[in-house]
Design a protein around this motif. Structure first.
Motif, PDB file in Angstrom:
ATOM      1  N   ARG A  99      38.760  32.332 -68.627  1.00 30.35           N
ATOM      2  CA  ARG A  99      37.840  31.597 -69.499  1.00 30.35           C
ATOM      3  C   ARG A  99      37.882  32.111 -70.934  1.00 30.35           C
ATOM      4  O   ARG A  99      37.484  31.407 -71.865  1.00 30.35           O
ATOM      5  CB  ARG A  99      36.415  31.698 -68.943  1.00 30.35           C
ATOM      6  N   ARG A 100      38.332  33.353 -71.123  1.00 31.12           N
ATOM      7  CA  ARG A 100      38.372  33.951 -72.456  1.00 31.12           C
ATOM      8  C   ARG A 100      39.759  33.906 -73.084  1.00 31.12           C
ATOM      9  O   ARG A 100      39.918  34.265 -74.261  1.00 31.12           O
ATOM     10  CB  ARG A 100      37.879  35.396 -72.380  1.00 31.12           C
ATOM     11  N   ALA A 101      40.776  33.479 -72.339  1.00 28.95           N
ATOM     12  CA  ALA A 101      42.139  33.446 -72.872  1.00 28.95           C
ATOM     13  C   ALA A 101      42.241  32.468 -74.032  1.00 28.95           C
ATOM     14  O   ALA A 101      41.707  31.355 -73.979  1.00 28.95           O
ATOM     15  CB  ALA A 101      43.124  33.068 -71.767  1.00 28.95           C
ATOM     16  N   THR A 102      42.922  32.858 -75.081  1.00 30.22           N
ATOM     17  CA  THR A 102      43.007  32.025 -76.283  1.00 30.22           C
ATOM     18  C   THR A 102      43.776  30.727 -76.051  1.00 30.22           C
ATOM     19  O   THR A 102      43.550  29.741 -76.734  1.00 30.22           O
ATOM     20  CB  THR A 102      43.684  32.817 -77.421  1.00 30.22           C
ATOM     21  N   GLU A 103      44.688  30.729 -75.057  1.00 30.52           N
ATOM     22  CA  GLU A 103      45.490  29.515 -74.807  1.00 30.52           C
ATOM     23  C   GLU A 103      44.762  28.502 -73.934  1.00 30.52           C
ATOM     24  O   GLU A 103      45.259  27.394 -73.724  1.00 30.52           O
ATOM     25  CB  GLU A 103      46.811  29.879 -74.111  1.00 30.52           C
ATOM     26  N   VAL A 104      43.591  28.885 -73.402  1.00 27.87           N
ATOM     27  CA  VAL A 104      42.909  28.077 -72.392  1.00 27.87           C
ATOM     28  C   VAL A 104      41.665  27.410 -72.980  1.00 27.87           C
ATOM     29  O   VAL A 104      40.833  28.069 -73.617  1.00 27.87           O
ATOM     30  CB  VAL A 104      42.511  28.950 -71.178  1.00 27.87           C
ATOM     31  N   LEU A 108      44.876  23.812 -70.691  1.00 28.81           N
ATOM     32  CA  LEU A 108      45.369  24.557 -71.842  1.00 28.81           C
ATOM     33  C   LEU A 108      45.036  23.853 -73.156  1.00 28.81           C
ATOM     34  O   LEU A 108      44.851  22.636 -73.191  1.00 28.81           O
ATOM     35  CB  LEU A 108      46.887  24.754 -71.721  1.00 28.81           C
ATOM     36  N   GLU A 109      44.980  24.640 -74.201  1.00 23.13           N
ATOM     37  CA  GLU A 109      44.821  24.068 -75.537  1.00 23.13           C
ATOM     38  C   GLU A 109      46.079  23.269 -75.894  1.00 23.13           C
ATOM     39  O   GLU A 109      47.184  23.656 -75.518  1.00 23.13           O
ATOM     40  CB  GLU A 109      44.620  25.187 -76.569  1.00 23.13           C
ATOM     41  N   ASP A 163      53.599  24.579 -77.560  1.00 24.24           N
ATOM     42  CA  ASP A 163      54.461  25.756 -77.689  1.00 24.24           C
ATOM     43  C   ASP A 163      55.163  26.125 -76.389  1.00 24.24           C
ATOM     44  O   ASP A 163      55.897  27.123 -76.332  1.00 24.24           O
ATOM     45  CB  ASP A 163      53.648  26.962 -78.161  1.00 24.24           C
ATOM     46  N   GLY A 164      54.927  25.363 -75.332  1.00 25.00           N
ATOM     47  CA  GLY A 164      55.608  25.612 -74.061  1.00 25.00           C
ATOM     48  C   GLY A 164      54.900  26.579 -73.142  1.00 25.00           C
ATOM     49  O   GLY A 164      55.486  27.026 -72.135  1.00 25.00           O
ATOM     50  N   VAL A 165      53.662  26.926 -73.446  1.00 24.38           N
ATOM     51  CA  VAL A 165      52.906  27.829 -72.581  1.00 24.38           C
ATOM     52  C   VAL A 165      52.522  27.098 -71.299  1.00 24.38           C
ATOM     53  O   VAL A 165      52.141  25.927 -71.327  1.00 24.38           O
ATOM     54  CB  VAL A 165      51.629  28.326 -73.299  1.00 24.38           C
ATOM     55  N   THR A 166      52.631  27.767 -70.167  1.00 27.11           N
ATOM     56  CA  THR A 166      52.246  27.183 -68.879  1.00 27.11           C
ATOM     57  C   THR A 166      51.052  27.935 -68.303  1.00 27.11           C
ATOM     58  O   THR A 166      50.815  29.102 -68.634  1.00 27.11           O
ATOM     59  CB  THR A 166      53.399  27.234 -67.868  1.00 27.11           C
TER      60      THR A 166
END
Length: 321
Positions: A238-243, A290-291, A297-300
């Protein structure tokens, strides 16, 4: 009351027999087979996402044949209606009353084939039944049975004619996994078996036995430090910047149930931190939103959870009482 060692041994043997039986239809994919069976015992539902022709339907059908209960198949298409799944109420002129005609959702094992080819309205017909095991039609609520497992398959959303499943529905799946292509040895065995006549798998356990295994798995010991570890992983998502949207409370409960079954399936009476690490990605990845910048940017989601597992320190104890 903690599960006894002899009960854990029986659980492991039975689980192994189930996996051996299913693996006759799905060669070289033991881990996926065990993951799906553990979800079924944990009273969860499975989402299989893969490209066409990798054996998603064959795996779901093999599970249905291995458990000697009722099973059905729903082929999702763009013109499928909610009533085609749940059933409808029809007026009987001879009796002068309405009768309910049950849909294919009333079964122990339901194969929802290519679920993301149906419209969101039709997909929403599964929300209540996947959460509560009940179907409400015309104000009357009916139970679908016990055990109840939805095995849904979907093609990647980039494929033509598919719809993205809504987050509320994705959250009702205990795990999301994929089968993938078999290795060379398994592919060769598959090709050599093409000329052999196809037959149904032999049923191994009854629905009542599966319910017994479910009850037994709930007696596996979960150290408070393990529960704290799961909570810290959930909080990190919940705190991850990409989420944009992290793991829900339902997701945390699902993983807690799943690791108990996983421990029993491997002959243990207690859950270890390794169980949590092994199952976190299939239990959590489909629940993350995800954001847009991260997706671009290809983040999974799997990569995000993998990094969280590296960052969150597991308990030093092995989980035993």
């Amino acid at each position: 009351m903690t599960i006894a060692p002899e009960q854990a041994a029986w659980f492991t043997d039975t689980f192994s027999l189930l996996a051996d039986n299913v693996e006759q239809a799905i060669l070289g994919k033991r881990h996926v087979v065990e993951l799906v069976l553990a979800t079924a015992i944990s009273e969860g539902h499975v989402l299989l996402e893969d490209f066409p022709g990798t054996g998603k339907t064959a795996l779901a059908r093999a599970i249905g044949q291995t458990i000697t209960g009722t099973n059905s198949r729903i082929q999702f298409t763009p013109d499928l209606l909610p009533g085609d799944i749940t059933g409808i109420t029809v007026y009987d002129q001879k009796k002068g009353e309405f009768e309910f005609h049950a849909g294919p959702i009333f079964a122990n094992i339901v194969l929802a084939d290519e679920i993301n080819r149906a419209s969101p309205k039709t997909q929403s017909a599964l929300l209540e039944v996947m959460e509560e095991g009940n179907v409400t039609v015309d104000g009357v609520t009916r139970a679908v049975g016990d055990p109840f497992l939805v095995l849904a398959t979907q093609n990647p959303i980039e494929q033509g004619g598919t719809y993205r499943l809504p987050e509320a529905q994705l959250d009702r799946f205990m795990i999301k996994t994929s089968i993938g292509y078999p290795d060379e040895a398994a592919t060769l065995r598959i090709l050599q078996g093409v000329s052999q006549p196809k037959g149904e798998l032999t049923g191994i356990v009854s629905p009542d036995t599966l319910v017994t295994m479910t009850d037994m798995s709930r007696s596996v010991y979960v150290n408070p430090l393990i529960s704290d570890y799961i909570m810290r992983i959930v909080d990190a998502t919940r705190r991850a910047t990409e989420v944009r949207l992290g793991v829900s409370v339902r997701g945390a409960i699902s993983l807690s149930k799943l690791v108990m079954t996983w421990a029993a399936a491997h002959g243990r009476t207690f859950v270890t931190p390794d169980d949590v690490r092994d199952l976190a990605i299939p239990a959590f990845s489909h629940r993350l939103v995800l954001e847009p910048e991260a997706e671009f940017d290809g983040v999974t989601a799997a990569a995000v959870i993998g990094q969280i597992l590296l960052d969150v320190t597991p308990p030093r104890e092995n989980g035993a009482a």
